[in-house]
Motif scaffolding. Structure first.
Motif, PDB file in Angstrom:
ATOM      1  N   GLU A 125      -7.671   5.308   2.847  1.00  0.00           N
ATOM      2  CA  GLU A 125      -6.991   6.719   2.456  1.00  0.00           C
ATOM      3  C   GLU A 125      -5.668   6.207   1.939  1.00  0.00           C
ATOM      4  O   GLU A 125      -5.101   6.943   1.379  1.00  0.00           O
ATOM      5  N   GLU A 126      -5.061   5.095   2.132  1.00  0.00           N
ATOM      6  CA  GLU A 126      -3.833   4.642   1.729  1.00  0.00           C
ATOM      7  C   GLU A 126      -3.228   3.390   1.920  1.00  0.00           C
ATOM      8  O   GLU A 126      -4.070   2.633   2.546  1.00  0.00           O
ATOM      9  N   PHE A 127      -2.333   2.871   1.206  1.00  0.00           N
ATOM     10  CA  PHE A 127      -1.539   1.532   1.386  1.00  0.00           C
ATOM     11  C   PHE A 127      -0.750   1.635   2.664  1.00  0.00           C
ATOM     12  O   PHE A 127       0.084   2.653   2.694  1.00  0.00           O
ATOM     13  N   SER A 128      -0.828   0.776   3.491  1.00  0.00           N
ATOM     14  CA  SER A 128      -0.100   0.824   4.770  1.00  0.00           C
ATOM     15  C   SER A 128       0.978  -0.716   4.837  1.00  0.00           C
ATOM     16  O   SER A 128       0.572  -1.798   4.688  1.00  0.00           O
ATOM     17  N   GLU A 129       2.050  -0.343   5.058  1.00  0.00           N
ATOM     18  CA  GLU A 129       3.060  -1.353   5.229  1.00  0.00           C
ATOM     19  C   GLU A 129       2.744  -2.124   6.479  1.00  0.00           C
ATOM     20  O   GLU A 129       2.834  -3.256   6.673  1.00  0.00           O
ATOM     21  N   GLY A 133       0.626  -4.129   3.478  1.00  0.00           N
ATOM     22  CA  GLY A 133       0.403  -3.556   2.085  1.00  0.00           C
ATOM     23  C   GLY A 133      -1.017  -3.317   1.729  1.00  0.00           C
ATOM     24  O   GLY A 133      -1.255  -3.103   0.406  1.00  0.00           O
ATOM     25  N   ARG A 134      -1.923  -3.561   2.730  1.00  0.00           N
ATOM     26  CA  ARG A 134      -3.326  -3.277   2.358  1.00  0.00           C
ATOM     27  C   ARG A 134      -3.853  -1.942   2.336  1.00  0.00           C
ATOM     28  O   ARG A 134      -3.052  -1.010   3.153  1.00  0.00           O
ATOM     29  N   VAL A 145      -9.389   0.166   9.919  1.00  0.00           N
ATOM     30  CA  VAL A 145      -9.786  -1.143   9.195  1.00  0.00           C
ATOM     31  C   VAL A 145      -8.778  -1.296   7.962  1.00  0.00           C
ATOM     32  O   VAL A 145      -8.503  -0.301   7.175  1.00  0.00           O
ATOM     33  N   ALA A 146      -8.134  -2.445   7.929  1.00  0.00           N
ATOM     34  CA  ALA A 146      -7.243  -2.780   6.717  1.00  0.00           C
ATOM     35  C   ALA A 146      -7.974  -3.664   5.891  1.00  0.00           C
ATOM     36  O   ALA A 146      -8.711  -4.663   6.238  1.00  0.00           O
ATOM     37  N   ILE A 154      -9.188   4.224  -3.205  1.00  0.00           N
ATOM     38  CA  ILE A 154      -8.811   5.249  -2.275  1.00  0.00           C
ATOM     39  C   ILE A 154      -9.880   6.581  -2.510  1.00  0.00           C
ATOM     40  O   ILE A 154     -10.050   6.973  -3.644  1.00  0.00           O
ATOM     41  N   GLY A 155     -10.263   7.150  -1.441  1.00  0.00           N
ATOM     42  CA  GLY A 155     -11.370   8.192  -1.357  1.00  0.00           C
ATOM     43  C   GLY A 155     -12.589   7.743  -1.681  1.00  0.00           C
ATOM     44  O   GLY A 155     -13.633   8.496  -1.788  1.00  0.00           O
TER      45      GLY A 155
END
Length: 186
Positions: A125-129, A133-134, A145-146, A154-155
């Motif tokens: 869905e997104e990059f996450s800090e 940053g994964r 899950v990262a 994404i998507g």
């Protein structure tokens, strides 16, 4: 479940019993053994004793819920519960919330650990800090899950291998793109 004490449920005016609820969970896990069972739980409803709280704690532990959303009871003006005697002290509610959150964390880690080494699918869905940053996405059984990847993922429906189970995040390794959501809709 709100509470797993039949006496608290009666005070809440709920129309089900924990025996009925337990039977449904058991049947559900027979049909879908890998399903994630989550619930909202309210602690400190007026009159809740330590024994009633422990009925909730033990029910959740015995039925291996995957995760909880725990809330302390708070008075709502004009409701019957707000006028009940035996309001539970804030310090007791806070302590019970902490105990259930600790149990939830433990059960969530146990649930996730069943999938370490397994191949699952996510939709990043997104990059996450928070995930270094994964890319982050959820499996169909609600494991977060990262994975390493780029924006083009994404998507997409992506197969991943769970390399390290944890809570609230599992580490995964990209295996392959299954299909785009656009393709799946056709």
């Amino acid at each position: 479940i709100q509470s797993a004490s039949d006496t608290v449920l009666r005070r809440m005016r709920r129309k089900y019993t924990m025996a009925e609820f337990g039977e449904r969970i058991t049947r559900l896990k027979e049909v879908l053994p890998d399903c994630a069972i989550t619930s909202d739980v309210i602690v400190g409803f007026p009159g809740e004793t330590e024994e009633e709280f422990m009925e909730t704690f033990n029910f959740i532990n015995d039925h291996k819920f995957s995760e909880l959303h725990v809330f302390p009871y708070s008075k709502r003006t004009g409701t019957p519960a707000a006028m009940m005697d035996d309001q539970v002290e804030e310090s007791i509610k806070e302590e019970r919330v902490a105990r259930l959150i600790s149990l939830s964390d433990q059960l969530a880690k146990e649930y996730a650990s069943k999938y370490e080494g397994e191949l699952l699918e996510i939709i990043p869905e997104e990059f996450s800090e928070e995930a270094g940053g994964r890319l982050v996405g959820y499996t169909d059984n609600y494991l977060r899950v990262a994975i390493e990847g780029d924006e083009s993922m994404i998507g997409q429906l992506v197969r991943v291998k769970i390399t390290k189970a944890g809570y609230p995040m599992n580490d995964g390794q990209f295996v392959r793109i299954m299909q785009t959501l656009k393709d799946a809709a056709v």
